[in-house]
Design a protein around this motif. Structure first.
Motif, short mmCIF file in Angstrom:
data_model
loop_
_atom_site.label_atom_id
_atom_site.label_comp_id
_atom_site.label_asym_id
_atom_site.label_seq_id
_atom_site.Cartn_x
_atom_site.Cartn_y
_atom_site.Cartn_z
N UNK A 252 46.14 34.07 -13.76
CA UNK A 252 46.50 32.66 -13.91
C UNK A 252 47.45 32.17 -12.82
N UNK A 253 47.32 30.90 -12.48
CA UNK A 253 48.18 30.32 -11.45
C UNK A 253 49.63 30.19 -11.91
N UNK A 254 49.84 29.99 -13.20
CA UNK A 254 51.20 29.87 -13.72
C UNK A 254 51.44 30.88 -14.83
N UNK A 255 52.67 31.38 -14.87
CA UNK A 255 53.13 32.25 -15.93
C UNK A 255 54.20 31.51 -16.71
N UNK B 262 67.29 37.76 -24.64
CA UNK B 262 65.93 38.30 -24.68
C UNK B 262 64.99 37.41 -23.86
N UNK B 263 64.23 38.05 -22.98
CA UNK B 263 63.32 37.37 -22.08
C UNK B 263 61.88 37.72 -22.44
N UNK B 264 61.05 36.70 -22.53
CA UNK B 264 59.61 36.90 -22.73
C UNK B 264 58.88 36.34 -21.51
N UNK B 265 57.92 37.09 -21.02
CA UNK B 265 57.07 36.62 -19.93
C UNK B 265 55.62 36.70 -20.39
N UNK B 266 54.94 35.58 -20.29
CA UNK B 266 53.54 35.51 -20.71
C UNK B 266 52.68 35.19 -19.49
N UNK B 267 51.66 35.98 -19.29
CA UNK B 267 50.78 35.80 -18.14
C UNK B 267 49.74 34.75 -18.51
N UNK B 268 50.15 33.50 -18.41
CA UNK B 268 49.29 32.41 -18.79
C UNK B 268 50.09 31.18 -19.18
N UNK B 269 49.44 30.16 -19.76
CA UNK B 269 50.12 28.89 -20.06
C UNK B 269 50.95 28.96 -21.34
N UNK B 270 51.94 28.10 -21.39
CA UNK B 270 52.87 28.03 -22.52
C UNK B 270 52.14 27.81 -23.84
N UNK B 271 51.15 26.95 -23.86
CA UNK B 271 50.48 26.60 -25.10
C UNK B 271 49.87 27.81 -25.81
N UNK B 272 49.49 28.81 -25.03
CA UNK B 272 48.83 29.98 -25.61
C UNK B 272 49.79 30.91 -26.36
N UNK B 273 51.08 30.75 -26.14
CA UNK B 273 52.03 31.71 -26.69
C UNK B 273 53.08 31.06 -27.59
N UNK B 274 53.09 29.74 -27.69
CA UNK B 274 54.13 29.06 -28.44
C UNK B 274 54.20 29.51 -29.90
#
Length: 531
Positions: free
Chosen positions: A268-271, A324-336
């Motif tokens: 993905x272009x944005x994380x 605590x840090x979370x990093x999701x390889x993809x758009x915000x909407x998918x992990x909210x």
């Protein structure tokens, strides 16, 4: 030119003093047929200078470049560098090692200077600096790239991202963010200044390991120099026994000038990156939630998380806080939805961003120019591996932190770091396929006792780190202690570092005898320890 014997009187040990402890090797060019007791800088420059390329440089303590080249991230018991050879070409590494071997002088190959272990403090000799070897060549089919030994994380991330690629690493978390005053401590979970190769020789965790495995799992070829200066190519087809050993215990066997690594589409272009700050009253519930996230990590290939205990008086003047840090390889909407329980837990601060991956590091205070990459502090570390958080133990570690900080205010720059990567790509590999021994350590735990160099604090720092590790290990009585080689201090048991299966150490020691019989590569968590 003043001889090294004379320099010793000024605090610089003579090179021949190093040579005396080792057996005299053969001297094919006749250099060591003469006595080396009066070896001077002029001699080294004349003898070694003609053997290396014009782009290489030789520096002594009298040169202004020397201090910068020998300044290290880890100031605790650092190596003693008497001479720096900054190589301009890969073949220069072989030339310098051959010269050192013929003259029985110790050598140590350095890229970014981020090594932590105590064993480095026993070194006294020539530093071979490979920091200029930074070329990256992407293969014609785009499935692999050749990286020189001096490449480092931010450089690799930027270079590959611009061309549509990623590696299995995509920057592993930092072992030791450097901090200023503890009231402004902001540890973060990325280290753009760390070299690519060093972590890979010890396994190498990374953001894409759930899909692709460790750095070492993705190595296809290693161009290496043995302790006598011989250059070899190491792969599944060439010296396969050494290829097995180099991927997990590689610091013990050879100097690496370049390596070929698998490449993947960058994705993905944005994380999406989100950081929470919690006060200590949320600790138990936080780790309950985190255990739930980690239990499902096998199905979660796109998210990883890291956490810290540290002092930040802007949020709590009396006790450390939990970040605590979370990093999701993809758009915000998918992990909210998955992060909603953490939102509802009551953080005292939240920051987030949707940005291209290379921008996450500077945006979160982890860029090349941020304090976490600065050298010069002591980092007394301890590490453990586990599979789920023992919540009782996590509370004990926190309370221990509070007590130690009160007893030793100068050590309040300490932090505790906890890392959770995906595990699918790691456990999918045959455990016997490489020397990396701990594929079932799903969580990496580390304490780093950080302070300005002060010998009066050393014993307390070491004790604090060891006590924390003991707590973690007591909290998982059914598992034996493990030490991730890139995170340890190096005084842990060999079995905890290189594996408890008897065949692992037997095989490693047999290969050590074959490829490095005089134990020249013994300054980074050595397999063969000094008596």
């Amino acid at each position: 030119m003043v001889s090294f014997k004379c320099l010793a009187a000024c605090g610089l040990a003579a090179l021949p003093c190093l040579a005396a402890a080792l057996p005299r090797p053969s001297c094919p060019d006749g250099l060591s047929k003469q006595t080396r007791a009066e070896l001077t800088m002029q001699q080294v420059q004349q003898e070694l200078g003609v053997l290396i390329s014009p782009g290489s440089h030789i520096y002594s303590a009298e040169d202004q470049e020397f201090e910068e080249l020998t300044l290290r991230y880890q100031a605790f018991r650092p190596p003693k560098i008497k001479l720096v050879v900054q190589v301009g070409k890969e073949e220069d590494v072989s030339a310098v090692i051959s010269y050192a071997d013929r003259n029985s002088v110790d050598f140590y190959v350095v890229n970014r200077g981020h090594g932590l272990p105590l064993s480095q403090g026993k070194f006294n000799g020539i530093q071979i600096d490979v920091g200029l070897l930074r070329n990256i060549t992407i293969g014609e089919d785009g499935t692999s790239g050749l990286f020189q030994g001096g490449t480092f994380d931010q450089q690799v991330i930027d270079y590959l991202w611009e061309r549509g690629y990623a590696t299995s690493k995509q920057t592993t978390s930092s072992r030791d963010p450097v901090t200023d005053m503890h009231s402004h401590l902001q540890p973060r979970a990325a280290a753009p200044c760390v070299g690519m190769l060093g972590p890979g020789l010890g396994g190498g965790h990374g953001r894409l390991q759930n899909k692709h495995g460790l750095i070492s799992d993705n190595m296809l070829k290693i161009n290496a120099v043995l302790a006598n200066g011989t250059t070899i190519t190491v792969s599944a087809d060439s010296h396969p026994d050494l290829f097995w050993a180099m991927r997990g215990a590689g610091h013990n066997f050879a100097a690496v000038t370049s390596f070929e690594l698998k490449l993947y589409p960058r994705g993905p272009d944005t994380w999406y990156h989100k950081t929470y700050i919690f006060t200590e009253d949320k600790l138990e519930r936080l780790f309950e939630l985190l255990n739930g996230v980690d239990e499902e990590k096998n199905q979660t290939s796109h998210m990883l998380n890291f956490g810290f205990y540290f002092w930040n008086q802007a949020f709590d003047a009396d006790k450390p806080v939990i970040q605590w840090d979370f990093t999701y390889i993809g758009p915000q909407a998918d992990v909210e939805a998955r992060l909603a329980p953490f939102d509802n837990l009551g953080p005292v601060n939240v920051t987030d961003a949707n940005i291209p991956y290379p921008e996450i590091l500077p945006a979160t205070g982890t860029g090349l120019d941020d304090p976490m990459c600065a050298p010069g502090l002591n980092h007394v570390v301890g590490t453990a591996g586990t599979q789920l958080y023992n919540i009782t133990t996590q509370r004990q570690i926190f309370d221990h932190f509070v007590g130690k900080s009160a007893a030793y205010p100068a050590l309040a720059g300490t932090f505790v770091v906890m890392e959770s990567y995906g595990v699918n790509g790691v456990v999918a590999k045959d455990p016997a396929s490489s020397a990396f021994p701990m594929r079932d350590d799903y969580l990496l735990l580390q304490i780093s006792v950080n302070y300005a160099p002060d010998a009066s604090l050393d014993a307390a720092a070491v004790q604090w780190a060891r006590e924390a590790v003991d707590m973690w290990n007591r909290g998982q009585p059914t598992r034996r202690p493990t030490t991730y080689v890139n995170y340890g201090l190096g005084d842990e048991s060999l079995e905890s570092i290189y594996g408890y299966e008897p065949w692992r150490l037997e095989r490693l020691l047999s290969l050590k005898k074959a490829y490095d019989p005089h134990n020249k590569f013994r300054y980074y968590v050595p397999l063969v320890r000094d008596a």
